[in-house]
Design an enzyme around this catalytic site. Structure first.
Site: not given
Ligand code: ADP
Ligand code: MG
Length: 399
Positions: A119, A207
């Site tokens: 991530y 993101e």
């Protein structure tokens, strides 16, 4: 302003950032044509909506056991079937709310052999005045769970915009992702490229989830969400082309045409206020009196008759609205001008719900007189507390 995954990936590719090859598709035929351009044998068909959680999402129209909004397809025929099932149907994910979002666009992309999912995201952190890079070794579809149960597995690295991205930031990212050797180098390079893209494009949020390590040792952006800072729109005329109005609330689009700051909320009391701070206070005081605002609406400093009329129409277009509270502070814009605007607008829109108006400031008495003599059933209020009590009582009484 949010954009779709495929648009964000096209932008990232311009910064030489690794993304799997893929093509957007608006129809089943386009999806099939897109798949035919890819090498196969694994294709991924991805619903393009402005919300995450698509992989675990469910289609409202399909049986519960049907696959979600990110589907691995092992043949062109599977791509055809999946595209047909997804297009036009409503995908419900943890980020869409119960109403879900209709899928009008797909992205057909190369299937990747994933070794590990990471991530990496970036946001403007107003508390530290930095760009925060948030990274975790635990990427993928359960990042919310990770944040909730094991927040220590998430690292935040602040980049001071005055110095920009430095090599040590890259090393910190690679270290937090527990990467070594060639992959660590790749992560450092990628973090730098992403930071440059973030600043250059005036992102509010970027993101990457998941960022993947492939079985052949590359780092690739497998999913991305990107949003721009609307205050920077004047620098990016190309933003307009990326806008997908089908993803936005029609009332919010209408409001933006009149330069009104409008956000739809869940309550039943429509609010029209000048100034964002006063609008927030108005919403708070409605809640304090046991009701909920139907919207946030800041008509801004130059609340002209045209703007006030547009604002009334937008508020009334929401079927949930059972009463309206107008709360205006007359500063440079005098209360009598505002009152005239309210009267003209209220007559034009054929008002059918109770309307409480609180005016304060320059020429307040003239303003109140105009409202009182208008022949309209406008309920005057003396202060903010009085106004909130009156509109809540009116709405309760009507119910
Ligand atoms: P969302 O976050 O909206 O659920 P993602 O694009 O992250 O959508 O996809 C969900 C999961 O599907 C990913 O975590 C990944 O495991 C898998 N996936 C997505 N794209 C690909 C791809 N191109 N190749 C292989 N697997 C993929
Ligand atoms: Mg994702």
């Amino acid at each position: 302003m949010n954009i779709h995954e495929y648009q964000a990936k096209e932008l990232l590719a311009k910064y030489d950032i690794g993304v799997p090859t893929g093509y957007a598709a608006m129809s089943v035929e386009e999806a099939v044509a897109a798949a035919e351009k890819l090498p196969g044998p694994l294709y991924v068909v991805k619903a393009q909506i402005h919300a995450g959680g698509r992989g675990k999402g469910k289609f409202a129209e399909l049986p519960a056991e049907a696959k979600g909004g990110v589907r691995l397809a092992h043949s062109i025929e599977d791509v055809r079937r999946d595209a047909g099932e997804m297009l036009g149907n409503t995908l419900v994910t943890i980020q869409t709310g119960d109403a879900g979002k209709q899928v009008n666009r797909l992205y057909v992309t190369d299937g990747v052999d994933i070794a590990k999912e990471y991530y990496l995201s970036m946001v403007v952190d107003r508390a530290t005045d930095r760009v925060a890079m948030i990274v975790s070794t635990e990427g993928g579809m359960d990042i919310e769970e990770v944040a909730h149960h094991t927040p220590e597995k998430i690292a935040t690295i602040g980049v001071d915009p005055a110095t920009g991205f430095m090599p040590h930031h890259g090393r910190s990212v690679a270290h937090a992702l527990k990467l070594e050797g060639a992959l660590a180098k790749a992560a450092q390079k990628l973090a730098k490229q992403l930071y440059e893209a973030f600043v250059d494009l005036d992102c509010a949020m970027l993101e990457i989830n998941p960022l993947v390590e492939t079985k052949d040792g590359q780092l690739l952006v497998l999913d991305t969400k990107m949003s721009f800072d609307s205050n920077a729109e004047f620098r990016h005329h190309d933003y307009a082309e990326l806008r997908d109005e089908t993803e936005e609330d029609p009332a919010e689009i209408e409001a933006s045409k009149y330069d009104l700051a409008y956000i739809k909320l869940d309550g039943n009391i429509g609010c029209m206020v000048n100034g964002a701070g006063l609008a927030m206070a108005t919403m708070d005081i409605i809640k304090l009196n046991g009701a909920f605002p139907a919207n946030f609406l800041d008509v801004g400093g130059g609340a002209t008759t045209e703007k006030v009329t547009a604002a009334f129409k937008i508020i009334l277009s929401d079927p949930a609205v059972e009463g309206i509270l107008v709360n205006i502070f007359g500063g440079i814009m005098r209360c009598d001008t505002i009152a005239e605007g309210i009267v003209i607008a209220a007559k034009e829109v054929d008002l059918n719900v109770p309307l409480v108006v609180r005016l304060e400031g320059t020429n307040v008495q003239q303003g109140k007189d105009i409202l009182a003599n208008s022949g309209l059933p406008i309920i005057p209020a003396d202060d903010l507390g009085d106004a909130a009590k009156k509109i809540v009582a009116e709405v309760k009484q009507a119910a």
